[in-house]
Write a protein that holds these residues in place. Structure first.
Motif, PDB file in Angstrom:
ATOM      1  N   UNK A  38      -1.967   3.066  -0.926  1.00 22.30           N
ATOM      2  CA  UNK A  38      -1.805   1.624  -1.197  1.00 22.30           C
ATOM      3  C   UNK A  38      -2.156   0.796   0.043  1.00 22.30           C
ATOM      4  N   UNK A  39      -1.659   1.243   1.193  1.00 23.07           N
ATOM      5  CA  UNK A  39      -1.945   0.522   2.434  1.00 23.07           C
ATOM      6  C   UNK A  39      -3.438   0.544   2.749  1.00 23.07           C
ATOM      7  N   UNK A  40      -4.062   1.699   2.584  1.00 25.18           N
ATOM      8  CA  UNK A  40      -5.493   1.827   2.859  1.00 25.18           C
ATOM      9  C   UNK A  40      -6.298   0.878   1.975  1.00 25.18           C
ATOM     10  N   UNK A  41      -5.916   0.798   0.707  1.00 24.68           N
ATOM     11  CA  UNK A  41      -6.620  -0.103  -0.220  1.00 24.68           C
ATOM     12  C   UNK A  41      -6.464  -1.557   0.231  1.00 24.68           C
ATOM     13  N   UNK A  42      -5.249  -1.948   0.602  1.00 24.25           N
ATOM     14  CA  UNK A  42      -4.994  -3.330   1.045  1.00 24.25           C
ATOM     15  C   UNK A  42      -5.798  -3.680   2.297  1.00 24.25           C
ATOM     16  N   UNK A  43      -5.966  -2.693   3.178  1.00 18.51           N
ATOM     17  CA  UNK A  43      -6.619  -2.958   4.462  1.00 18.51           C
ATOM     18  C   UNK A  43      -8.090  -2.551   4.482  1.00 18.51           C
ATOM     19  N   UNK A  44      -8.591  -2.092   3.312  1.00 18.62           N
ATOM     20  CA  UNK A  44      -9.994  -1.704   3.174  1.00 18.62           C
ATOM     21  C   UNK A  44     -10.362  -0.580   4.151  1.00 18.62           C
ATOM     22  N   UNK A  45      -9.499   0.433   4.202  1.00 17.96           N
ATOM     23  CA  UNK A  45      -9.715   1.620   5.024  1.00 17.96           C
ATOM     24  C   UNK A  45      -9.607   2.850   4.136  1.00 17.96           C
ATOM     25  N   UNK A  46     -10.079   3.982   4.634  1.00 17.36           N
ATOM     26  CA  UNK A  46      -9.837   5.232   3.914  1.00 17.36           C
ATOM     27  C   UNK A  46      -8.404   5.659   4.212  1.00 17.36           C
ATOM     28  N   UNK A  47      -7.813   6.421   3.309  1.00 15.95           N
ATOM     29  CA  UNK A  47      -6.440   6.895   3.528  1.00 15.95           C
ATOM     30  C   UNK A  47      -6.333   7.727   4.811  1.00 15.95           C
ATOM     31  N   UNK A  48      -7.282   8.632   5.117  1.00 16.99           N
ATOM     32  CA  UNK A  48      -7.186   9.383   6.376  1.00 16.99           C
ATOM     33  C   UNK A  48      -7.257   8.477   7.614  1.00 16.99           C
ATOM     34  N   UNK A  49      -8.109   7.458   7.581  1.00 17.44           N
ATOM     35  CA  UNK A  49      -8.215   6.533   8.716  1.00 17.44           C
ATOM     36  C   UNK A  49      -6.907   5.761   8.892  1.00 17.44           C
ATOM     37  N   UNK A  50      -6.328   5.347   7.791  1.00 16.69           N
ATOM     38  CA  UNK A  50      -5.060   4.637   7.860  1.00 16.69           C
ATOM     39  C   UNK A  50      -3.967   5.562   8.394  1.00 16.69           C
ATOM     40  N   UNK A  51      -3.930   6.785   7.917  1.00 20.46           N
ATOM     41  CA  UNK A  51      -2.936   7.755   8.379  1.00 20.46           C
ATOM     42  C   UNK A  51      -3.046   7.969   9.883  1.00 20.46           C
ATOM     43  N   UNK A  52      -4.261   8.061  10.404  1.00 22.65           N
ATOM     44  CA  UNK A  52      -4.465   8.225  11.856  1.00 22.65           C
ATOM     45  C   UNK A  52      -3.941   7.022  12.624  1.00 22.65           C
ATOM     46  N   UNK A  53      -4.134   5.812  12.077  1.00 23.97           N
ATOM     47  CA  UNK A  53      -3.603   4.610  12.734  1.00 23.97           C
ATOM     48  C   UNK A  53      -2.078   4.657  12.784  1.00 23.97           C
ATOM     49  N   UNK A  54      -1.450   5.035  11.680  1.00 24.26           N
ATOM     50  CA  UNK A  54       0.015   5.104  11.645  1.00 24.26           C
ATOM     51  C   UNK A  54       0.500   6.149  12.652  1.00 24.26           C
ATOM     52  N   UNK A  55      -0.161   7.311  12.691  1.00 23.90           N
ATOM     53  CA  UNK A  55       0.226   8.350  13.658  1.00 23.90           C
ATOM     54  C   UNK A  55       0.115   7.839  15.092  1.00 23.90           C
ATOM     55  N   UNK A  56      -0.952   7.106  15.395  1.00 25.50           N
ATOM     56  CA  UNK A  56      -1.140   6.553  16.738  1.00 25.50           C
ATOM     57  C   UNK A  56      -0.059   5.519  17.055  1.00 25.50           C
ATOM     58  N   UNK A  57       0.242   4.662  16.091  1.00 22.60           N
ATOM     59  CA  UNK A  57       1.264   3.638  16.310  1.00 22.60           C
ATOM     60  C   UNK A  57       2.642   4.261  16.517  1.00 22.60           C
TER      61      UNK A  57
END
Length: 168
Positions: A38-57
């Motif tokens: 859901x977050x990836x769709x809202x932010x126009x990212x792939x789910x893996x890219x979004x997951x990597x951002x969350x892990x980094x944060x």
């Protein structure tokens, strides 16, 4: 992201956040139950890219925890009070960090001004508050307290991920 050289007006420990990071943090702070998809769709990212951002944060300490925010009234602790605690010295103030063991104490802050510490506490009633204050008064090096009972709460939230202090 890596911490970089200090920028004037920026907090030394601040982590550089881009616009996508800030949108992601805003969405998570509003509803941490959103899936990565859901977050990836809202932010126009792939789910893996979004997951990597969350892990980094998380790794960088920007996201400290994912928690459920409980309603004090519904869990039997409707009395919200802010307690200013005065101590005889800085060393005593540090010893009062033992107050974190009391379940009624939600937050502990050392502060400037007339008090040494500020506590945010929730109790079932004034009797519970009085009992907590008795335990504080029994601590060595304690000088006094001033309590402020909240009548209504109109806003209660953590820091915003929006642009602030020139951080980018």
């Amino acid at each position: 992201m890596k911490k970089t050289k200090a920028i004037p007006g920026e907090t030394p420990d601040a982590v550089r956040l881009d616009a996508i990071d800030r949108k992601l943090l805003g969405a998570l702070s509003a509803d941490a139950t959103l899936s990565y998809a859901e977050l990836a769709e809202r932010l126009h990212l792939s789910a893996p890219a979004l997951h990597e951002r969350v892990k980094r944060l998380r790794r960088d300490g920007v996201i400290k925890a994912t928690v459920a925010v409980l309603d004090g009234v519904k869990v039997g602790r409707p009395l919200l009070t802010f307690v200013h605690v005065d101590t005889t010295s800085w060393a005593v103030t540090r010893q009062l960090l033992a107050l974190q063991a009391f379940p009624e104490v939600e937050e502990i802050h050392t502060v400037t001004g007339e008090s040494a510490m500020l506590l945010k506490v929730r109790t079932a009633d004034t009797r519970g508050l009085e009992h907590l204050l008795e335990r504080i008064h029994a601590m060595e090096g304690f000088k006094g307290t001033r309590s402020y009972i909240a009548l209504s709460t109109y806003l209660e939230r953590g820091p915003s991920a929006e642009e602030a202090s020139g951080a980018t």
